[in-house]
Design an enzyme around this catalytic site. Structure first.
Site, short mmCIF file in Angstrom:
data_model
loop_
_atom_site.label_atom_id
_atom_site.label_comp_id
_atom_site.label_asym_id
_atom_site.label_seq_id
_atom_site.Cartn_x
_atom_site.Cartn_y
_atom_site.Cartn_z
N CYS A 47 29.71 23.72 -2.45
CA CYS A 47 30.83 22.83 -2.20
C CYS A 47 31.54 23.23 -0.90
O CYS A 47 30.99 23.07 0.17
CB CYS A 47 31.76 22.82 -3.41
SG CYS A 47 32.90 21.42 -3.43
N HIS A 102 28.14 22.14 -8.33
CA HIS A 102 28.58 23.48 -8.72
C HIS A 102 27.68 24.08 -9.81
O HIS A 102 27.96 23.90 -11.00
CB HIS A 102 30.01 23.43 -9.26
CG HIS A 102 31.04 23.24 -8.20
ND1 HIS A 102 31.64 24.29 -7.55
CD2 HIS A 102 31.58 22.11 -7.69
CE1 HIS A 102 32.52 23.82 -6.67
NE2 HIS A 102 32.50 22.51 -6.73
N GLU A 143 27.50 27.09 -10.77
CA GLU A 143 28.23 28.13 -11.52
C GLU A 143 29.06 27.53 -12.66
O GLU A 143 29.48 28.23 -13.56
CB GLU A 143 29.11 28.95 -10.57
CG GLU A 143 30.43 28.33 -10.17
CD GLU A 143 30.32 27.25 -9.11
OE1 GLU A 143 29.21 26.78 -8.82
OE2 GLU A 143 31.38 26.85 -8.57
#
Lengths: 243, 79
Positions: free
Chosen positions: A86, A203, A205
């Site tokens: 990002c 994302h 994660e």
């Protein structure tokens, strides 16, 4: 393996990346403050999401000048695996470590939702245990993720197979309707020519545990762990990165 | 001297903010505003009295920081 998570003033996904590396995957992890110049022996670097330096001027524009970016550039130059997520992707673009630039989302809205991504390339350290054509469901959260590259650059990165992920429908088919931000060629992730630096708007994660709504982000972390532990035939020789 | 730097998206790059502003103006009845391009404006106070030096310095700063050459172009005025 030791993950280095770079922290800029305004980063806000640094703890998520650290948590994924340390708690989900049981690896060593270190925060690396942007004013430091020591990578603390990291084997892989993550530039996390957020709003580094308030995104003043342009997203990622100021972070390029942080002292840590010198060592990051050198690490990338040695073939070390670097992942920008990002805002981290935007920083890698502004730094010239990846080709292209980001524009405001086509619809001007901040998009925060799950998207579907087709894995285009599996010879990067962050996709090597995925299979080509695999569709991942991973969240995005951005206002400026509208990837742009001039026609010549676009031709080059397509010819070099540097588009790593594309936005698609749930079946892996690219269409305008499923492109959340207007990115040219539905590009969600790109790598450098050497393929060790990858930037992605989604994302991973945030998609490593069922509690968070999905585990499709795990393959990104599992890939780099595989790349660092086994070397192998796919991708660059990463064992030298930390030296 | 003072340099003014105007940064805008290149003509080939779609400007969704400019487009939205243009549509808003149309909805207000300003049909004669055919298009809008949004940009950034910088004023630089420069420690030089030479116009050429000021212009060169402003251009260098614009190339390195103020504009992203992938998507933006700029125009400089010096006085």
């Amino acid at each position: 393996m030791r993950f280095g998570v770079i922290v800029f003033p305004g980063s806000n996904c640094d703890e998520d990346a650290y948590y994924a590396a340390k708690d989900v995957f049981g690896q060593e992890a270190e925060y690396l403050w942007h004013k430091d110049t020591d990578l603390k022996g990291a084997d892989v670097l993550i530039l996390p999401g957020g709003f580094a330096h308030g995104d003043y001027l342009r997203t990622g524009a100021m972070a390029r000048f942080s002292p840590i970016m010198g060592p990051v550039r050198a690490f990338a130059g040695r073939g070390g695996p670097v992942l920008g997520i990002c805002n981290g992707f935007q920083i890698l673009l502004e730094s010239g470590l990846l080709p292209g630039a980001m524009l405001r989302n086509r619809g001007l809205k901040y998009r925060c939702e799950h998207v579907h991504l087709r894995v285009e390339q599996t010879d990067t350290p962050f996709t090597r245990v995925a299979h080509a054509g695999q569709v991942l469901r991973i969240p995005i959260g951005h206002g400026e993720g509208n990837y742009f590259a001039p026609v010549d650059t676009l031709k080059t990165i397509e010819a070099n197979r540097q588009v790593v992920l594309r936005y698609t429908d749930p079946n892996g088919v690219v269409s305008d309707e499923w492109n959340p931000n207007g990115s040219v060629n539905a590009i969600a992730a790109v790598c450098n020519e050497r393929r060790n630096v990858v930037g992605m708007m989604p994302h991973p994660e945030r998609a490593c545990e069922p509690l968070l709504g999905g585990v499709d982000g795990r393959v990104i972390f599992e890939s780099v762990l595989s790349a660092l532990t086994s070397g192998g035939s796919k991708g660059p020789a990463l064992q030298m990165a930390g030296q | 001297m003072r340099a003014r730097v105007f940064v805008t998206l290149k003509p080939s790059v779609f400007d969704p903010q400019g487009r939205t502003i243009a549509e808003a103006l149309h909805s207000l009845g300003y049909q004669n505003v055919e298009d809008v391009r949004q940009g950034k404006y910088f004023e630089l106070d420069l420690a030089t009295t030479e116009t050429a030096t000021a212009r060169a310095l402003a251009a260098e700063v614009a190339d390195k920081v103020l504009a992203n050459p992938v998507i933006e172009s700029y125009r400089i005025e010096v006085d």
